[in-house]
Design a protein around this motif. Structure first.
Motif, mmCIF file in Angstrom:
data_model
loop_
_atom_site.group_PDB
_atom_site.id
_atom_site.type_symbol
_atom_site.label_atom_id
_atom_site.label_comp_id
_atom_site.label_asym_id
_atom_site.label_seq_id
_atom_site.Cartn_x
_atom_site.Cartn_y
_atom_site.Cartn_z
ATOM 1 N N GLN A 18 0.567 24.855 37.002
ATOM 2 C CA GLN A 18 1.219 24.259 35.833
ATOM 3 C C GLN A 18 1.348 25.262 34.681
ATOM 4 O O GLN A 18 2.453 25.487 34.178
ATOM 5 C CB GLN A 18 0.434 23.029 35.340
ATOM 6 C CG GLN A 18 0.209 21.956 36.388
ATOM 7 C CD GLN A 18 1.488 21.425 36.986
ATOM 8 O OE1 GLN A 18 2.416 21.121 36.261
ATOM 9 N NE2 GLN A 18 1.533 21.310 38.288
ATOM 10 N N GLU A 19 0.240 25.829 34.238
ATOM 11 C CA GLU A 19 0.277 26.716 33.071
ATOM 12 C C GLU A 19 1.120 27.971 33.282
ATOM 13 O O GLU A 19 1.904 28.330 32.399
ATOM 14 C CB GLU A 19 -1.140 27.094 32.645
ATOM 15 C CG GLU A 19 -1.851 25.945 31.958
ATOM 16 C CD GLU A 19 -3.219 26.337 31.435
ATOM 17 O OE1 GLU A 19 -3.346 27.451 30.878
ATOM 18 O OE2 GLU A 19 -4.145 25.535 31.578
ATOM 19 N N ILE A 22 4.766 26.847 32.972
ATOM 20 C CA ILE A 22 5.089 26.447 31.595
ATOM 21 C C ILE A 22 5.215 27.681 30.699
ATOM 22 O O ILE A 22 6.208 27.824 29.969
ATOM 23 C CB ILE A 22 4.036 25.468 31.046
ATOM 24 C CG1 ILE A 22 4.149 24.118 31.763
ATOM 25 C CG2 ILE A 22 4.187 25.299 29.538
ATOM 26 C CD1 ILE A 22 2.981 23.176 31.511
ATOM 27 N N LYS A 23 4.244 28.582 30.762
ATOM 28 C CA LYS A 23 4.277 29.781 29.922
ATOM 29 C C LYS A 23 5.506 30.638 30.228
ATOM 30 O O LYS A 23 6.183 31.119 29.316
ATOM 31 C CB LYS A 23 2.995 30.603 30.106
ATOM 32 C CG LYS A 23 1.785 29.981 29.449
ATOM 33 C CD LYS A 23 0.539 30.807 29.713
ATOM 34 C CE LYS A 23 -0.689 30.136 29.108
ATOM 35 N NZ LYS A 23 -1.918 30.867 29.426
#
Length: 126
Positions: A18-19, A22-23
């Motif tokens: 996820q991160e 997203i980043k």
């Protein structure tokens, strides 16, 4: 229309991916938010799912597109996926097939493929 700018990702439910996605998407597209649509092994889910499952994904993309104004959609696969345990080459081929399917849905969006590698880094697929 929602406040802020959005892009969309169809991503694995695996929290490890996820991160990084997203980043990467926020940086690449200079947006405020990433609408995350998740399933276990989303590439396999989109390609092999029944009509109801595929329509569920499509309706979520439609919300992001029509209500949040998203103009970019990433189809994501990753290393060590429990929901779709295939090697990187097969995963990349599935992502490309999934992009072709998504492009038939009629959304005016840039659709791209991303792969999150064993170091949890995002790679683009050509």
């Amino acid at each position: 229309m929602a406040e802020g700018t959005f892009v969309t990702a169809i991503n694995c439910m695996d929290g490890r991916v996820q991160e990084p996605v997203i980043k990467w998407m926020k940086s690449k597209y200079e947006v405020d938010y990433v609408d995350m649509i998740t399933e276990a092994g989303p590439n396999k889910y989109l390609l092999d799912g029944n009509e109801d499952q595929v329509n569920s994904l499509k309706s979520k993309v439609d919300i992001s597109y029509s209500k949040h104004g998203s103009k970019v959609l990433a189809m994501v696969g990753h290393h060590d996926c429990a929901g779709n345990p295939v090697n990187k080459e097969e995963k990349a081929a599935q992502i490309k097939q999934a992009i072709k399917k998504i492009n038939t849905w009629g959304f005016d969006m840039e659709v791209l493929g991303l792969y999150v590698n064993e170091n949890w880094e995002v790679e683009t697929l050509d």
